[in-house]
Scaffold this motif. Structure first.
Motif, PDB file in Angstrom:
ATOM      1  N   ILE A  17      36.630  33.527  47.351  1.00 59.06           N
ATOM      2  CA  ILE A  17      37.321  34.286  46.298  1.00 59.06           C
ATOM      3  C   ILE A  17      36.263  34.884  45.381  1.00 59.06           C
ATOM      4  O   ILE A  17      35.619  34.172  44.612  1.00 59.06           O
ATOM      5  CB  ILE A  17      38.284  33.376  45.512  1.00 59.06           C
ATOM      6  CG1 ILE A  17      39.314  32.761  46.470  1.00 59.06           C
ATOM      7  CG2 ILE A  17      38.970  34.151  44.396  1.00 59.06           C
ATOM      8  CD1 ILE A  17      40.211  31.716  45.832  1.00 59.06           C
ATOM      9  N   GLY A  19      36.708  38.174  43.665  1.00 62.54           N
ATOM     10  CA  GLY A  19      37.220  39.111  42.666  1.00 62.54           C
ATOM     11  C   GLY A  19      37.702  38.396  41.415  1.00 62.54           C
ATOM     12  O   GLY A  19      37.819  37.163  41.374  1.00 62.54           O
ATOM     13  N   SER A  20      37.992  39.163  40.378  1.00 66.92           N
ATOM     14  CA  SER A  20      38.488  38.584  39.127  1.00 66.92           C
ATOM     15  C   SER A  20      40.009  38.476  39.110  1.00 66.92           C
ATOM     16  O   SER A  20      40.573  37.771  38.275  1.00 66.92           O
ATOM     17  CB  SER A  20      38.020  39.423  37.929  1.00 66.92           C
ATOM     18  OG  SER A  20      38.487  40.758  38.033  1.00 66.92           O
ATOM     19  N   ASN A  21      40.689  39.165  40.037  1.00 62.09           N
ATOM     20  CA  ASN A  21      42.145  39.074  40.134  1.00 62.09           C
ATOM     21  C   ASN A  21      42.526  38.040  41.194  1.00 62.09           C
ATOM     22  O   ASN A  21      42.073  38.116  42.341  1.00 62.09           O
ATOM     23  CB  ASN A  21      42.738  40.436  40.511  1.00 62.09           C
ATOM     24  CG  ASN A  21      42.591  41.454  39.398  1.00 62.09           C
ATOM     25  OD1 ASN A  21      43.013  41.222  38.273  1.00 62.09           O
ATOM     26  ND2 ASN A  21      41.982  42.576  39.712  1.00 62.09           N
ATOM     27  N   LEU A  22      43.348  37.080  40.799  1.00 63.57           N
ATOM     28  CA  LEU A  22      43.769  36.047  41.739  1.00 63.57           C
ATOM     29  C   LEU A  22      45.130  35.510  41.351  1.00 63.57           C
ATOM     30  O   LEU A  22      45.668  35.838  40.284  1.00 63.57           O
ATOM     31  CB  LEU A  22      42.741  34.918  41.811  1.00 63.57           C
ATOM     32  CG  LEU A  22      42.432  34.156  40.517  1.00 63.57           C
ATOM     33  CD1 LEU A  22      42.126  32.700  40.827  1.00 63.57           C
ATOM     34  CD2 LEU A  22      41.219  34.780  39.834  1.00 63.57           C
ATOM     35  N   ASN A  88      43.918  37.470  35.654  1.00 66.04           N
ATOM     36  CA  ASN A  88      42.773  38.390  35.631  1.00 66.04           C
ATOM     37  C   ASN A  88      41.682  37.720  34.801  1.00 66.04           C
ATOM     38  O   ASN A  88      41.726  37.735  33.564  1.00 66.04           O
ATOM     39  CB  ASN A  88      43.159  39.741  35.028  1.00 66.04           C
ATOM     40  CG  ASN A  88      42.046  40.768  35.152  1.00 66.04           C
ATOM     41  OD1 ASN A  88      40.871  40.420  35.195  1.00 66.04           O
ATOM     42  ND2 ASN A  88      42.409  42.033  35.199  1.00 66.04           N
ATOM     43  N   GLU A 127      43.395  35.024  46.544  1.00 65.04           N
ATOM     44  CA  GLU A 127      43.268  36.421  46.173  1.00 65.04           C
ATOM     45  C   GLU A 127      44.462  37.215  46.704  1.00 65.04           C
ATOM     46  O   GLU A 127      45.084  36.809  47.691  1.00 65.04           O
ATOM     47  CB  GLU A 127      41.975  37.022  46.747  1.00 65.04           C
ATOM     48  CG  GLU A 127      40.730  36.625  45.979  1.00 65.04           C
ATOM     49  CD  GLU A 127      39.503  37.393  46.460  1.00 65.04           C
ATOM     50  OE1 GLU A 127      39.418  37.660  47.673  1.00 65.04           O
ATOM     51  OE2 GLU A 127      38.646  37.714  45.621  1.00 65.04           O
ATOM     52  N   LYS A 134      41.380  33.296  52.211  1.00 69.50           N
ATOM     53  CA  LYS A 134      40.618  32.875  51.034  1.00 69.50           C
ATOM     54  C   LYS A 134      41.548  32.122  50.089  1.00 69.50           C
ATOM     55  O   LYS A 134      42.030  32.658  49.095  1.00 69.50           O
ATOM     56  CB  LYS A 134      40.007  34.091  50.337  1.00 69.50           C
ATOM     57  CG  LYS A 134      39.124  34.926  51.271  1.00 69.50           C
ATOM     58  CD  LYS A 134      38.669  36.206  50.596  1.00 69.50           C
ATOM     59  CE  LYS A 134      37.838  37.044  51.548  1.00 69.50           C
ATOM     60  NZ  LYS A 134      37.391  38.313  50.921  1.00 69.50           N
ATOM     61  N   THR A 135      41.789  30.856  50.425  1.00 69.35           N
ATOM     62  CA  THR A 135      42.784  30.076  49.702  1.00 69.35           C
ATOM     63  C   THR A 135      42.275  28.652  49.451  1.00 69.35           C
ATOM     64  O   THR A 135      41.676  28.039  50.327  1.00 69.35           O
ATOM     65  CB  THR A 135      44.103  29.979  50.507  1.00 69.35           C
ATOM     66  OG1 THR A 135      44.536  31.289  50.862  1.00 69.35           O
ATOM     67  CG2 THR A 135      45.188  29.296  49.704  1.00 69.35           C
TER      68      THR A 135
END
Length: 415
Positions: A17, A19-22, A88, A127, A134-135
């Motif tokens: 993971i 990115g900043s969004n999840l 975010n 994500e 990606k968990t």
């Protein structure tokens, strides 16, 4: 997919993971024929492990925080989760260092129930569009009579976001768990006190984070073009007003102090609060400049001195006894490793922060109390040396003297 056991942790990057969004999805299965009303909530915590205001408690009746960095969806359309948080991380206020996710059984109506009658309780961190790859997955077990449970937490560790599987249950419901995090559910309004940062300060940090980001290209350009001190101050003037929020008349340049001229004096409501020594963009800051800036503070009676070259912002607290002494409070480099802690520090010296001077004074006290010089001094006191001597005797059954321990500590401290 990364499956965790209770107490285990993993960085988001290790799970793929990046990115900043999840999302944080929570799911469960109730036994056939049972009606169990389960609510989920999230606590946004500061460095002390407490909420900083009622806006940092996300639940069914308040589904979004003030910074709009986290949103609760109680009816997600993804077939995997019963309830879902959209997060975010880049929008989180600087003071937030942890998010705890909680599930609670509502026993307000009907026969009391507990998590012993709930199956497949699960929290997932993933994500968007990457659920199976990606968990991070954690399924708490061994729950029985508990009516609320802390499922897991996202937390910031050395500028890296990580997730820890908690699975900590409470039999006394949400009230006891909420009180752990500084939320009192027994009253309609949250108490106001030292442990709460008011909403205006939170919004101030969000605004500073946005504004300083807009100035970074200008700062980089100023360094690359080797701007002289005069042109550097033109950029600095705007930073004081547009980023830190001072009024034009509160940013005074070339202020005469004891026959010398300070580059700036910042004031709030007619009271001088910070002396500023400004050098040209990117110029190396030297020891004599620190002394010069501190002397301005000492002569003027202003406790706080800011030394800057547009890239670095270094704050000192000046004390005048028999000699002038300065304590380093923070040192920020906006082009190298600028993070949420730095945003909070800039907010403390902003105009709004200086109207709540107690916040800066409290921060200074903590920095000075935990400084290497103070910790080193405390380590060499007789009380601590005697305690270490007793611990060595208890743990290793060896008799040593205080002098031997002192020599070792002084070696590590380079005294």
């Amino acid at each position: 997919m990364k499956n965790l056991q209770q107490g285990e942790n993993i960085s988001l990057s290790q799970a793929g993971i990046t990115g900043s969004n999840l999302f944080s999805g929570i799911s469960w299965i109730t036994q056939s024929g049972q009606q169990v009303d389960i609510d989920v909530s999230a606590f946004l915590l500061n460095a002390e492990g407490k909420v900083s205001g009622d806006g940092d408690f996300i639940f069914y009746n308040q589904k979004e925080d003030a910074s709009k960095s986290i949103l609760l969806d109680t009816e997600p359309n993804n077939y995997n989760d019963v309830q879902l948080f959209s997060i975010n991380l880049s929008k989180l206020p600087a003071y937030i260092s942890k998010i705890v996710f909680v599930a609670t059984i509502d026993n307000a109506v009907g026969e009391p129930k507990c998590f012993g009658g709930v199956g497949e309780l699960c929290i997932r961190i993933f994500e968007p569009d990457a659920f199976n790859e990606k968990t991070i997955v954690y399924k708490p077990n061994q729950l029985n009579r508990e009516t609320s449970v802390s499922l897991g937490e996202l937390y910031l560790h050395q500028s890296t976001w990580k997730f820890r599987a908690l699975g900590q249950g409470f039999e006394s419901g949400l009230d006891a768990l909420a009180q752990t995090y500084g939320v009192d559910l027994s009253c309609d309004t949250q108490p106001v006190g030292d442990r709460f940062v008011d909403q205006a300060m939170v919004e101030n940090e969000i605004r500073i984070n946005k504004q300083i980001g807009m100035f970074l290209p200008k700062i980089k350009n100023a360094v690359e073009q080797n701007l002289n001190e005069s042109n550097t101050r033109m950029v600095l003037d705007r930073i004081f007003m547009e980023v830190l929020g001072y009024k034009m008349e509160e940013v005074r340049a070339e202020v005469k102090i004891q026959g010398r001229r300070a580059d700036y004096v910042l004031s709030v409501d007619g009271k001088d609060v910070i002396v500023v020594e400004a050098k040209k963009a990117g110029m190396a800051l030297k020891e004599e400049q620190i002394f010069q800036a501190s002397s301005y503070g000492a002569y003027s009676g202003i406790k706080y001195v800011l030394l800057t070259n547009l890239v670095q912002f270094i704050l000192f607290k000046v004390e005048t006894h028999d000699i002038v002494e300065q304590e380093l409070i923070f040192s920020i480099d906006v082009l190298d490793g600028f993070d949420s802690k730095n945003i909070k520090e800039l907010a403390l010296v902003s105009r709004y922060g200086m109207t709540r001077i107690g916040l800066l004074e409290s921060y200074c006290d903590q920095v000075i109390a935990t400084s290497p010089s103070n910790i080193g001094r405390l380590l060499l006191t007789g009380e601590i040396l005697d305690k270490l001597k007793s611990i060595i005797k208890r743990e290793q059954n060896i008799d040593v003297s205080q002098e031997q321990i002192q020599e070792t500590i002084e070696f590590f401290l380079n005294i």
